[in-house]
Design a protein around this motif. Structure first.
Motif, PDB file in Angstrom:
ATOM      1  N   TYR A 118       0.834  -1.205   0.000  1.00 37.23           N
ATOM      2  CA  TYR A 118       0.000   0.000   0.000  1.00 37.23           C
ATOM      3  C   TYR A 118       0.873   1.261   0.000  1.00 37.23           C
ATOM      4  N   SER A 119       1.950   1.219  -0.768  1.00 37.22           N
ATOM      5  CA  SER A 119       2.854   2.373  -0.818  1.00 37.22           C
ATOM      6  C   SER A 119       2.188   3.606  -1.420  1.00 37.22           C
ATOM      7  N   THR A 120       1.145   3.418  -2.228  1.00 35.66           N
ATOM      8  CA  THR A 120       0.437   4.557  -2.823  1.00 35.66           C
ATOM      9  C   THR A 120      -0.698   5.056  -1.941  1.00 35.66           C
ATOM     10  N   GLU A 121      -0.878   4.458  -0.784  1.00 36.99           N
ATOM     11  CA  GLU A 121      -1.937   4.882   0.132  1.00 36.99           C
ATOM     12  C   GLU A 121      -1.334   5.127   1.513  1.00 36.99           C
ATOM     13  N   PRO A 122      -0.619   6.251   1.655  1.00 42.55           N
ATOM     14  CA  PRO A 122       0.079   6.511   2.926  1.00 42.55           C
ATOM     15  C   PRO A 122      -0.854   6.660   4.114  1.00 42.55           C
ATOM     16  N   HIS A 123      -2.110   7.032   3.887  1.00 39.38           N
ATOM     17  CA  HIS A 123      -3.035   7.169   5.019  1.00 39.38           C
ATOM     18  C   HIS A 123      -3.293   5.817   5.678  1.00 39.38           C
ATOM     19  N   LEU A 124      -3.348   4.748   4.887  1.00 36.69           N
ATOM     20  CA  LEU A 124      -3.520   3.415   5.459  1.00 36.69           C
ATOM     21  C   LEU A 124      -2.250   2.941   6.154  1.00 36.69           C
ATOM     22  N   VAL A 125      -1.087   3.285   5.593  1.00 35.24           N
ATOM     23  CA  VAL A 125       0.177   2.923   6.228  1.00 35.24           C
ATOM     24  C   VAL A 125       0.304   3.610   7.580  1.00 35.24           C
ATOM     25  N   MET A 126      -0.070   4.895   7.642  1.00 34.02           N
ATOM     26  CA  MET A 126      -0.028   5.620   8.904  1.00 34.02           C
ATOM     27  C   MET A 126      -1.005   5.038   9.912  1.00 34.02           C
ATOM     28  N   ALA A 127      -2.177   4.652   9.455  1.00 36.01           N
ATOM     29  CA  ALA A 127      -3.164   4.049  10.357  1.00 36.01           C
ATOM     30  C   ALA A 127      -2.638   2.742  10.938  1.00 36.01           C
ATOM     31  N   ALA A 128      -2.026   1.914  10.098  1.00 40.95           N
ATOM     32  CA  ALA A 128      -1.458   0.654  10.582  1.00 40.95           C
ATOM     33  C   ALA A 128      -0.316   0.902  11.563  1.00 40.95           C
ATOM     34  N   THR A 129       0.501   1.918  11.298  1.00 42.72           N
ATOM     35  CA  THR A 129       1.608   2.240  12.192  1.00 42.72           C
ATOM     36  C   THR A 129       1.101   2.683  13.557  1.00 42.72           C
ATOM     37  N   LEU A 130       0.062   3.498  13.583  1.00 44.85           N
ATOM     38  CA  LEU A 130      -0.496   3.943  14.857  1.00 44.85           C
ATOM     39  C   LEU A 130      -1.105   2.785  15.640  1.00 44.85           C
ATOM     40  N   LEU A 131      -1.717   1.849  14.943  1.00 44.17           N
ATOM     41  CA  LEU A 131      -2.234   0.666  15.629  1.00 44.17           C
ATOM     42  C   LEU A 131      -1.103  -0.135  16.267  1.00 44.17           C
ATOM     43  N   ALA A 132       0.033  -0.209  15.566  1.00 43.03           N
ATOM     44  CA  ALA A 132       1.178  -0.928  16.116  1.00 43.03           C
ATOM     45  C   ALA A 132       1.797  -0.193  17.301  1.00 43.03           C
ATOM     46  N   LEU A 133       1.670   1.140  17.331  1.00 47.20           N
ATOM     47  CA  LEU A 133       2.238   1.939  18.416  1.00 47.20           C
ATOM     48  C   LEU A 133       1.345   1.989  19.647  1.00 47.20           C
ATOM     49  N   ALA A 134       0.103   1.610  19.507  1.00 42.13           N
ATOM     50  CA  ALA A 134      -0.868   1.801  20.588  1.00 42.13           C
ATOM     51  C   ALA A 134      -0.446   1.086  21.872  1.00 42.13           C
ATOM     52  N   LEU A 135      -0.090  -0.190  21.769  1.00 41.47           N
ATOM     53  CA  LEU A 135       0.267  -0.955  22.966  1.00 41.47           C
ATOM     54  C   LEU A 135       1.565  -0.467  23.612  1.00 41.47           C
ATOM     55  N   PRO A 136       2.673  -0.243  22.871  1.00 44.91           N
ATOM     56  CA  PRO A 136       3.883   0.268  23.530  1.00 44.91           C
ATOM     57  C   PRO A 136       3.668   1.617  24.213  1.00 44.91           C
ATOM     58  N   LEU A 137       2.920   2.514  23.594  1.00 49.66           N
ATOM     59  CA  LEU A 137       2.666   3.804  24.225  1.00 49.66           C
ATOM     60  C   LEU A 137       1.839   3.644  25.496  1.00 49.66           C
ATOM     61  N   THR A 138       0.869   2.758  25.468  1.00 47.99           N
ATOM     62  CA  THR A 138       0.059   2.517  26.656  1.00 47.99           C
ATOM     63  C   THR A 138       0.908   1.960  27.787  1.00 47.99           C
ATOM     64  N   ILE A 139       1.785   1.009  27.468  1.00 48.76           N
ATOM     65  CA  ILE A 139       2.648   0.423  28.490  1.00 48.76           C
ATOM     66  C   ILE A 139       3.601   1.467  29.050  1.00 48.76           C
ATOM     67  N   PHE A 140       4.151   2.305  28.182  1.00 49.11           N
ATOM     68  CA  PHE A 140       5.102   3.310  28.650  1.00 49.11           C
ATOM     69  C   PHE A 140       4.443   4.292  29.610  1.00 49.11           C
ATOM     70  N   PHE A 141       3.284   4.809  29.247  1.00 46.88           N
ATOM     71  CA  PHE A 141       2.628   5.781  30.112  1.00 46.88           C
ATOM     72  C   PHE A 141       2.127   5.131  31.400  1.00 46.88           C
ATOM     73  N   ALA A 142       1.739   3.859  31.332  1.00 42.44           N
ATOM     74  CA  ALA A 142       1.292   3.173  32.536  1.00 42.44           C
ATOM     75  C   ALA A 142       2.446   2.937  33.507  1.00 42.44           C
ATOM     76  N   ALA A 143       3.644   2.691  32.979  1.00 42.44           N
ATOM     77  CA  ALA A 143       4.811   2.406  33.817  1.00 42.44           C
ATOM     78  C   ALA A 143       5.711   3.615  34.001  1.00 42.44           C
ATOM     79  N   GLN A 144       5.267   4.767  33.563  1.00 45.97           N
ATOM     80  CA  GLN A 144       6.132   5.956  33.595  1.00 45.97           C
ATOM     81  C   GLN A 144       6.507   6.344  35.021  1.00 45.97           C
ATOM     82  N   ARG A 145       5.573   6.214  35.947  1.00 42.47           N
ATOM     83  CA  ARG A 145       5.851   6.622  37.320  1.00 42.47           C
ATOM     84  C   ARG A 145       6.978   5.796  37.912  1.00 42.47           C
TER      85      ARG A 145
END
Length: 318
Positions: free
Chosen positions: A278-305
């Motif tokens: 999907y190289s010609t559809e960057p909006h879908l690539v960005m959406a997939a990337t954000l889905l992949a980032l969701a769990l690491p970001l959640t873990i980081f903010f949960a364990a930040q303290r």
């Protein structure tokens, strides 16, 4: 800013994200449904100087017919002028369906499962083995301790590319290529960076705590589990998070050792496949990337303290 750009791009449609003159925010031309059909809405200047938002229902070169979306029962409005000179009315229109399409296309549940398996298993192996080795270098005296520790740190200077071919040849002879074994087993033999970080932290823990445990009859292993580990939660959390994020984002080694097996691909490899298709559809690539980032970001903010908590040592009056 890159994360914000990714969020905004993931919410745009294909035409908006590829148009360099489009708005930064995800917007779309407004339409109005009239008599079962949809018509574009334009900002139309009226003879009295007022600019009204009207739906274009009949296009003509010199004179066109509009309908007022606010009062469609008022009937058609004739406007003299060239409709192509009018500015279309746009509104905030996030395309949440991009995330649904990316989720369904990539089979995220399967990739999340393999990535979690890889990240959690290697995290446990790396933290446990590194903590034990670090405790040995921090508290025990044995011949050539300094030289061995220097040799361990020297492995950090060795580029991974130097050992890539020998490691692959060994794992190939063992029949491990095509499985997760080459990715998991090496992490159960400590890591120089983790050992250094944990050793430096263990050195800050007063020896009086261990001496008190020894007087109570605790051996080295029990002292490590009951005294050192509870006092080292911030350092152990930091090492765990470092390794979890490394494993979650790892791309090259899974691509190499899994032999292109898409059924075993973790999230990093899956995103590379998706980006190529999907190289010609960057909006879908960005959406997939954000889905992949969701769990690491959640873990980081949960364990930040715990991650940023300073060293707190109590129970000893030196």
């Amino acid at each position: 800013m890159p994360l914000g750009y990714g969020v905004v791009s993931a919410l745009k449609d294909k035409d908006s994200v590829s148009d360099p003159n489009s708005s930064i925010l995800p917007v779309a031309a407004e339409v109005f449904e009239y008599d079962g059909e949809e018509y574009d809405v334009y900002a139309v200047p009226m003879p009295d100087g007022e600019v009204r938002e009207l739906a274009l229902v009949e296009k003509s070169r010199e004179s066109s017919v509009f309908i007022d979306p606010a009062d469609p029962d008022a009937g058609p409005i004739e406007w003299d002028g060239r409709w192509r000179s009018l500015e279309p009315v746009t509104g905030f229109a996030p395309q949440w369906g991009n995330f649904v399409e990316a989720w369904n296309t990539l089979d995220f549940p399967r990739m999340f499962g393999w990535t979690l398996f890889y990240a959690l298993t290697t995290m446990v192996g790396s933290v446990v083995s590194s903590a034990l080795v670090a405790y040995g270098f921090a508290r025990f005296r044995f011949p050539f301790r300094g030289a061995l520790f220097a040799l361990l740190l020297a492995t950090i200077l060795l580029p991974p590319a130097v050992t890539l071919v020998p490691k692959y040849a060994v794992f190939l002879q063992m029949g491990w290529v095509g499985t997760y074994l080459p990715l998991i087993v090496p992490h159960f033999f400590a890591n120089a960076f983790n050992v250094f970080l944990l050793r430096q932290y263990f050195l800050t823990i007063p020896k009086e705590l261990e001496e008190a445990a020894r007087i109570d009859g605790a051996g080295p292993i029990r002292t490590f589990l009951r005294v050192i580990v509870p006092q080292s939660i911030p350092a152990l959390t930091a090492v765990s998070l470092f390794h979890f994020f490394y494993a979650w984002n790892d791309f090259f080694e899974p691509m190499l050792y899994l032999g292109g097996n898409r059924d075993l691909a973790p999230i990093g490899v899956g995103l590379s496949y998706f980006s190529g298709l999907y190289s010609t559809e960057p909006h879908l690539v960005m959406a997939a990337t954000l889905l992949a980032l969701a769990l690491p970001l959640t873990i980081f903010f949960a364990a930040q303290r715990v991650f940023v908590r300073g060293i707190v040592i109590s129970g000893v009056d030196k």
